[in-house]
Design an enzyme around this catalytic site. Sequence first.
Site, PDB file in Angstrom:
ATOM      1  N   ASP A  33       1.064  -1.199  -0.044  1.00  0.00           N
ATOM      2  CA  ASP A  33      -0.075  -0.167   0.018  1.00  0.00           C
ATOM      3  C   ASP A  33       0.919   1.358  -0.095  1.00  0.00           C
ATOM      4  OD1 ASP A  33      -2.245   1.741   0.567  1.00  0.00           O
ATOM      5  OD2 ASP A  33      -1.948   1.742   2.446  1.00  0.00           O
ATOM      6  N   ASP A  35      -0.071   5.212   0.915  1.00  0.00           N
ATOM      7  CA  ASP A  35      -0.385   6.046   2.368  1.00  0.00           C
ATOM      8  C   ASP A  35      -0.359   5.325   3.412  1.00  0.00           C
ATOM      9  OD1 ASP A  35      -1.278   9.248   0.817  1.00  0.00           O
ATOM     10  OD2 ASP A  35      -1.766   7.341  -0.355  1.00  0.00           O
ATOM     11  N   ASP A 221      -1.815  -0.799   5.751  1.00  0.00           N
ATOM     12  CA  ASP A 221      -2.324  -0.156   7.095  1.00  0.00           C
ATOM     13  C   ASP A 221      -3.606   0.060   7.223  1.00  0.00           C
ATOM     14  OD1 ASP A 221      -2.428   3.130   6.887  1.00  0.00           O
ATOM     15  OD2 ASP A 221      -2.374   2.063   5.115  1.00  0.00           O
TER      16      ASP A 221
END
Length: 273
Positions: A33, A35, A221
């Site tokens: 991922d 961000d 996240d």
Amino acid sequence: MANLWPDHPAGPSADHLARLIAATPADFALYFDVDGTLIDIAETPEQVTAPADLAGDLAALQRRLGGAVAVVTGRRLAEVEAILAPIRVIGSGMHGLEFLGVAETRHQAASAGAVGPEAWGTLLPRSLVDGVVRLAASIPGLRLEQKGPILTVHYREIPSVGARVEAALAVLLADHGDGYHLKTGRAVVELIPNGTSKGTAIARIMATAPFAGRRPIMIGDDHADEDAFAVARAAGGFGLTVAGEHFNRGDEPFRGAAHVRSWIAGLNAGLAQ
């Protein structure tokens, strides 16, 4: 693929994983991922920056894993390319609606570029757009972002309204959003067409060279990353969580984006030996 860690279904520690990859790099493919995983969260998506050494570290990791390093993100890939320049970005954007460097082709969802609110109804159901615009007008501080057929509602400036926004969008979706679903994130809720996700994105990438046949490791996240975690685990790999607003039990393999970046640098050192 056999489970390398049968007694630990959540996966290995970050350090253990780095040692395994360094020992047999051709066996693994890495998916990140962006961000909150590779780069730190900012007040707005436009404000994020990448540390100066990240692009070089990712480029080195791509070389050492034979190109089997990809990003899987909700962002447009053009934005990721700008953030990570000059690295050659491979992966998927917009929750599986956009691909770059996969089977050496670029696939991009129609009308993926940003347009004004007056045109959103040509990309999403008009009644749904109208409801979201009214919701944003009723809660000062909400920010709308259009990504092709995806409509994103940011509430980072007013985090206390998160539950209210999600509930209101769920009602709008039930009334006007046939063919769409909600995906929550870090101070964000997105309205996404059905049938696409980070899970479908990683599945497509996994079927192409040089990713095919390798054990997939997805690192993320956020809630949207869980779809990709499930696909990676089903293929004998792992989904490794990064601590933050969504994963915060205290047992996450990665403590934050800075830890992911230092892990990449350390993995490169191990692969160079």
